[in-house]
Each structure stands twice: as structure tokens, then as C-alpha cells.
Design a protein around this motif. Structure first.
Motif, PDB file in Angstrom:
ATOM      1  N   ARG A   1       3.900   5.577  -5.692  1.00  0.00           N
ATOM      2  CA  ARG A   1       3.786   5.620  -7.155  1.00  0.00           C
ATOM      3  C   ARG A   1       2.725   6.626  -7.595  1.00  0.00           C
ATOM      4  O   ARG A   1       2.924   7.396  -8.542  1.00  0.00           O
ATOM      5  CB  ARG A   1       3.455   4.232  -7.709  1.00  0.00           C
ATOM      6  N   MET A   2       1.599   6.642  -6.898  1.00  0.00           N
ATOM      7  CA  MET A   2       0.533   7.596  -7.229  1.00  0.00           C
ATOM      8  C   MET A   2       0.990   9.031  -6.981  1.00  0.00           C
ATOM      9  O   MET A   2       0.688   9.936  -7.759  1.00  0.00           O
ATOM     10  CB  MET A   2      -0.734   7.310  -6.417  1.00  0.00           C
ATOM     11  N   ARG A   3       1.726   9.245  -5.911  1.00  0.00           N
ATOM     12  CA  ARG A   3       2.250  10.568  -5.607  1.00  0.00           C
ATOM     13  C   ARG A   3       3.211  11.030  -6.698  1.00  0.00           C
ATOM     14  O   ARG A   3       3.168  12.185  -7.142  1.00  0.00           O
ATOM     15  CB  ARG A   3       2.951  10.530  -4.248  1.00  0.00           C
ATOM     16  N   GLN A   4       4.060  10.119  -7.161  1.00  0.00           N
ATOM     17  CA  GLN A   4       5.004  10.453  -8.234  1.00  0.00           C
ATOM     18  C   GLN A   4       4.272  10.760  -9.534  1.00  0.00           C
ATOM     19  O   GLN A   4       4.624  11.714 -10.236  1.00  0.00           O
ATOM     20  CB  GLN A   4       5.993   9.311  -8.445  1.00  0.00           C
ATOM     21  N   ARG A   5       3.250   9.974  -9.857  1.00  0.00           N
ATOM     22  CA  ARG A   5       2.478  10.230 -11.080  1.00  0.00           C
ATOM     23  C   ARG A   5       1.790  11.588 -11.016  1.00  0.00           C
ATOM     24  O   ARG A   5       1.780  12.333 -11.986  1.00  0.00           O
ATOM     25  CB  ARG A   5       1.422   9.140 -11.288  1.00  0.00           C
TER      26      ARG A   5
ATOM     27  N   LEU B   1       0.826  -1.201   0.000  1.00  0.00           N
ATOM     28  CA  LEU B   1       0.000   0.000   0.000  1.00  0.00           C
ATOM     29  C   LEU B   1       0.866   1.260   0.000  1.00  0.00           C
ATOM     30  O   LEU B   1       0.587   2.214  -0.741  1.00  0.00           O
ATOM     31  CB  LEU B   1      -0.927   0.005   1.211  1.00  0.00           C
ATOM     32  N   GLU B   2       1.915   1.266   0.795  1.00  0.00           N
ATOM     33  CA  GLU B   2       2.826   2.407   0.820  1.00  0.00           C
ATOM     34  C   GLU B   2       3.521   2.589  -0.536  1.00  0.00           C
ATOM     35  O   GLU B   2       3.671   3.715  -1.008  1.00  0.00           O
ATOM     36  CB  GLU B   2       3.862   2.249   1.929  1.00  0.00           C
ATOM     37  N   ASP B   3       3.925   1.491  -1.152  1.00  0.00           N
ATOM     38  CA  ASP B   3       4.535   1.570  -2.487  1.00  0.00           C
ATOM     39  C   ASP B   3       3.544   2.136  -3.499  1.00  0.00           C
ATOM     40  O   ASP B   3       3.907   2.981  -4.335  1.00  0.00           O
ATOM     41  CB  ASP B   3       5.016   0.195  -2.951  1.00  0.00           C
TER      42      ASP B   3
END
Length: 73
Positions: free
Chosen positions: A54-58, A48-50
């Protein structure tokens, strides 16, 4: 007849919680159910943290891309 049924019901009412308590306090049960479940939860939390990262980076990349387009236009 009624007394025998009441005695049976009372034994059933008393034996169920005692049996469940005895089963849940077995070390093998604890190790098999709780420890493995805890490990699965830790793995799921890491995933979930990963995913969040990834969503934050996108989102950041989209924002930077949009900012670049706006600054050019």
C-alpha cells in the motif's frame, strides 16, 4: 547446618534446569506455544507485506501526480 544448606542449594541448582527442560519438551506446550506463535508471525508478516505494498502504491501515485504537475507547468 552448612552441609544441609549446600545440599539444598545443589538440589535447587540441578532441579531448575531439569524441570525447565522437561516442561519445554512437553508436546502440549510445544503445540500451544510454538505453533500458535508461528501462525501469528505468519499473519503479521502478511499484514506487513500488505502495508508495504500500500505504501509503495501511494508513493507511486504521488510520484505520478507530481510528474503530471511538472509536465503541465
Amino acid at each position: 547446618m552448612g552441609v544441609k544448606i549446600e545440599i539444598f542449594r545443589m538440589m535447587l541448582y540441578l532441579s531448575f534446569p531439569v524441570t525447565m527442560f522437561w516442561i519445554s519438551n512437553q508436546a502440549e506446550y510445544f503445540e500451544e506455544y510454538i505453533v500458535k506463535r508461528k501462525v501469528r508471525c505468519i499473519v503479521l508478516l502478511r499484514e506487513l507485506e500488505d502495508f508495504k505494498e500500500r505504501m509503495r502504491q501511494r508513493k507511486e501515485q504521488r510520484f505520478l501526480k507530481q510528474l503530471d504537475v511538472e509536465s503541465r507547468g
